[in-house]
Design a protein around this motif. Structure first.
Motif: not given
Length: 122
Positions: A19-33, A71-79
């Motif tokens: 329960s992280g309490g935040a959403v993320y926007t992906i600024r660069a890279g790829i994320v898999r679920f 999956c790759t280096p990822v840049a995120l913004c935690r909101i």
């Protein structure tokens, strides 16, 4: 407060059940679920890239439903979810955009299920 964050390839952005309490926007890279089956096998559910919003479960005070892995280096913004909820109360366009993204994700999941069902019959 918004927080920029980076993850290396193979690193978890968040874990199922957390329960992280935040959403993320992906600024660069790829994320898999991914999620593990009852038999312990890992299944990739979907992949997202730049511009995607992930972790929407936090907006409903729910734990994350799947493991999110870079999956790759990822840049995120935690909101923080509290900030998104606060803005949603005053800005109807934000609320509409979030609902629109949830619906697109649901549509994509349903389309995938139909395709997988078609493969089973082939």
């Amino acid at each position: 407060m918004l927080l920029r964050r980076s993850s290396r390839s193979g690193e978890y952005v968040y874990l199922r059940g957390e329960s992280g309490g935040a959403v993320y926007t992906i600024r660069a890279g790829i994320v898999r679920f991914a999620r593990s089956t009852e038999g312990g096998r890992r299944r990739i559910l979907r992949m997202v890239s730049r511009g995607a919003l992930i972790g929407q479960e936090a907006l409903l005070d729910r734990p994350y439903g799947d493991d999110a892995v870079a999956c790759t280096p990822v840049a995120l913004c935690r909101i923080p979810a509290s900030l998104v909820r606060e803005l949603g109360d005053t800005q109807s366009t934000l609320r509409y955009e979030l609902m629109n993204r949830w619906q697109r994700a649901l549509d994509a999941a349903e389309t995938l299920l139909v395709r997988l069902g078609a493969l089973d019959r082939a």
